[in-house]
Every structure is written in C-alpha cells, then in structure tokens.
Design a protein around this motif. Structure first.
Motif, PDB file in Angstrom:
ATOM      1  N   ARG A  46      54.721 -24.348 -62.682  1.00 11.42           N
ATOM      2  CA  ARG A  46      53.454 -24.427 -63.182  1.00 11.42           C
ATOM      3  C   ARG A  46      53.305 -23.664 -64.403  1.00 11.42           C
ATOM      4  N   HIS A 105      54.903 -24.898 -67.412  1.00 10.73           N
ATOM      5  CA  HIS A 105      53.982 -26.345 -67.920  1.00 10.73           C
ATOM      6  C   HIS A 105      53.072 -25.955 -68.616  1.00 10.73           C
ATOM      7  N   HIS A 136      44.208 -24.657 -66.630  1.00  8.57           N
ATOM      8  CA  HIS A 136      43.904 -25.918 -65.901  1.00  8.57           C
ATOM      9  C   HIS A 136      44.617 -26.072 -64.859  1.00  8.57           C
ATOM     10  N   ASP A 137      45.764 -25.456 -64.347  1.00  5.47           N
ATOM     11  CA  ASP A 137      46.496 -25.619 -63.159  1.00  5.47           C
ATOM     12  C   ASP A 137      46.188 -24.435 -62.237  1.00  5.47           C
ATOM     13  N   ASP A 150      48.147 -32.169 -71.515  1.00  5.83           N
ATOM     14  CA  ASP A 150      48.737 -32.195 -70.163  1.00  5.83           C
ATOM     15  C   ASP A 150      49.653 -33.329 -69.898  1.00  5.83           C
TER      16      ASP A 150
HETATM   17 MG    MG Z   1      48.981 -29.859 -65.580  1.00  6.78          MG
END
Ligand code: MG
Length: 406
Positions: A82, A85, A114-115, A208
């Motif tokens: 994550r 990413h 965002h994550d 994304d």
């Molecule tokens: Mg994402």
C-alpha cells in the motif's frame, strides 16, 4: 479549542508566493474551507503542504508498508505494498497537476492519504470486515481513511486526528452512501447534491487507477500468475509491447516489461492531461466553485478510456481471481472474521484502548471533540482490526487461537 468547520484562512506572503502560479480553478490555500479546529497559519509552508507533511508523519502512513495491495507482504520483497502504491499514485497525480497548473501539494496530500483506511490483506480483508459489521453500519475503506485523519491518529495536543483542511478530507472521501453523506455534514453534501470535488481530488482518483492497473500487470507478471501470452490480447499492452520491441529489438525479460509499462503509463498520463485541458478550455471554470458545479472534468479520451477498461477487466479476470490470490483472500477472510468474532464474544481480549468503558454519559455526549463518531464496541473492534498490518493480524490470530508451548 473549538470546532469551527469553516476556519477562514488568509493568504500569507508565503502561501501567496508558493501558489502564485496556480490557475484560477485550482484549490488555493487562502480560499480553503478550512480546518475543523482553528490553528495558526504555518510560517514556511502552505496549508496543503502542512497537510501533506502531517500525513507523512502519521502512524497510519507507516503501516502502509506492511499492508497488502494484491500480494501479501511476505510473498516477496519486490511486490507493491500500500505504501509504494500510494507513492506511485502521488507521482502520477503530481505530474498531471503540474501540467494543469493546479495544486500539487493538495494532490499529493490526497494521494498519500487515500488508502490510509485499508484493512490488512487488501480487498479481501475489507470485504470480510464489512460483512462482520453488516449490522453495525458496515465498513468501507474510504470512510475509514477519513476516520484515521479525523479521529484516530493521536499526534497533536489540541485535537484528535490530523485536523486536515476540508479539501484534503474531501479528496480522501471518494465514494459515500447517501446515508453516510447525511451524517458527514459539509463533507457529505456533494454526494447529496451531485456536485464534484476539486480538480485535485479528481486527479488523485484517476491517478489511483493508472497506478494500480500498471503495477498490477508488473506484479502479476513477476509472480507468474499472468503471462505475456495472455496479455498479448490486451490492446493497450500489445501496442506498447510491440513499439518497445521495435525500438529495442535486443531487450527482453524484465527490461522489456518495464519499457512497455513506462510507455503505457506515459500514454495514460499524457491523454489525461490533454483531454482534461480540452475540457477546461471548453467549460472555462473561473474558480473552484465553478469546478464543483461542472460535470467531472478530469478524464481520459474515449479511445484510451476503452483501452484502460479492457486492461482492468483483464486483471480482474486473470489476476484478482487467480486461484492462488483467492487462496490468500480466503485465508485473510478467516483471520479477519475470526478476530472480529473473538473480540465481539469477549471484548476483554482487546487492548484497553479499544474496550468501551461504560455507557455514554451526557457529559461525554456533549464533548465537542468527538460528537458524531460511532464509538460502539463493534466500531472500536473494526478500528482495531483495520489498523493492523498483515503480519500483526497474523500474529494476533496466532496469539488468540494457537496453543503452543511458547
Ligand atoms: Mg489506491
């Protein structure tokens, strides 16, 4: 310090100088809808830079390193997590933002955050936790990312959470049910009125997709779960793979794969900038408010959107549903469900901070610092599980269910 929802910022000499190059339709610090708790303006940064910096220093951000994107962290050192990413999303989003003269700091803050609310074990973990929370308001990673920055981080003396600007929080909340939107006040409004978020939020959203479609091809090939042969049916891949081979006939293996993927990413970014620029010329928004009232402006051309959708379908069918990925997903589901059930049956197994301490009193109900948050036992369990890294969840599962002589 009281909650304001609409602290008004003024343009400081610093923010003015740092944002003077932005287009009128960009999000400017001085025009922000503010922070929930009033604070002194930063002295050497813009408000959105401050948000980005707070996110990077948060505990939840460091946890991203050990959370699954598609492949569980311990399956290999080179697969995306994550964290990597989120860094790739930020890189892509900043490239687009700079070209469109919108706020790079805001787009970076949204991308990096965002994550933050993702559970361990990727989507399998989220689906399992959502199922566990079915009778308690459900679980959704977008809302959880917001809970992390609004409520769960414990970093500052004056408030819970990171006290981010409205525009950063708005960008984090990509989707939202109407029911949740009503509960979220200002922030949920656009889901009820059909308005758009800032261009910066729209950019982070598309970035994304660009990031995961491409890095999942890379990781999928690295793992051997998908093959070059299968990919040759995907137009976007085929076009750029052929072009790379023609230009560099002597390269193969990883180098050829990277050369192909970098071309795809570049094509998607350039197409996104060109199409969005054309939309901006056509719609001619003069302010962020105009952007909010317009249809979505950040988009791909029809041709590229079709090609990108085909790649996404390919990945869904061949990678995300691959039997080895499904096996891990199944295991993840049992771990998350097992933990949730054990903690629900006996909350005394939880660390004390996650145990509900008695009923809500009138005094605590009036506490401005936490007025609308769900603090039920089920929600606290969800916060605890969602905050776990993959390996922490595995260890916690072993601690609860495995009897050994250690
Ligand atoms: Mg994402």
């Amino acid at each position: 310090m009281s909650e304001t929802e609409r602290q008004v910022f003024v343009a400081t000499p610093t923010s003015f100088a740092l944002e003077a190059h932005l287009a009128p339709y960009a999000a400017h610090s001085a025009a922000s809808r503010g922070r929930r708790y009033a604070e002194q303006p930063p002295s050497a940064r813009t408000e959105f830079q401050r948000d980005r910096d707070r996110i990077v220093h948060s505990t939840a951000f460091r946890r991203l390193e050990y959370k699954t994107q598609v492949f569980v962290n311990h399956e290999g050192d080179l697969f995306r997590t994550r964290l990597t990413h989120s860094l790739e999303v930020a890189q892509i989003a900043r490239s687009v933002a700079r070209n469109l003269r919108v706020n790079e700091d805001l787009v970076e803050a949204i991308s990096l955050a965002h994550d933050l609310g993702h559970t361990p074990f990727g989507h399998a973990g989220q689906d399992a936790l959502h199922e566990c929370m079915r009778d308690h308001g459900g679980f959704e990673h977008n809302l959880q990312s917001l809970a992390v920055v609004d409520q769960l981080e414990e970093h500052y003396g004056a408030f819970n959470g990171l006290n981010l600007c409205f525009e950063t929080r708005e960008g984090i909340l990509k989707h939202c049910s109407r029911e949740n939107a009503r509960r979220l006040g200002d922030l949920g409004e656009r889901f009820l009125t059909g308005r758009q978020p800032s261009l910066e939020a729209q950019i982070a959203n598309v970035a994304d997709e660009i990031a995961y479609n491409n890095h999942d091809v890379d990781d999928g090939l690295r793992s051997g779960f998908i093959t070059l042969d299968q990919l040759s049916d995907v137009c976007l891949w085929h076009t750029h793979h052929e072009a790379a081979r023609n230009e560099f006939p002597r390269i193969d293996g990883r180098r050829l794969i990277h050369e192909t993927i970098r071309r795809i990413i570049n094509t998607l970014i350039v197409d996104l900038i060109d199409t969005t620029n054309a939309n901006l010329v056509r719609v001619a928004p003069e302010s962020l408010d105009d952007v909010r009232r317009s249809p979505p402006l950040v988009e791909h051309s029809e041709e590229i959107a079709t090609q990108a959708a085909a790649l996404k379908r390919f990945l869904f069918k061949n990678l995300y549903r691959h039997y080895r990925v499904m096996r891990m997903a199944n295991k993840a589901q049992r771990i998350v469900t097992g933990l949730f059930n054990a903690f629900t049956e006996d909350p005394r197994l939880l660390p004390p901070a996650y145990q509900v301490r008695g009923p809500v009193t009138e005094e605590s109900a009036n506490d401005a610092a936490a007025p609308t948050y769900d603090s039920s036992q089920a929600r606290l369990i969800a916060h605890y599980i969602a905050g776990m890294t993959d390996r922490y969840a595995l260890k916690e599962y072993q601690r609860l269910f495995v009897i050994d002589d250690n």
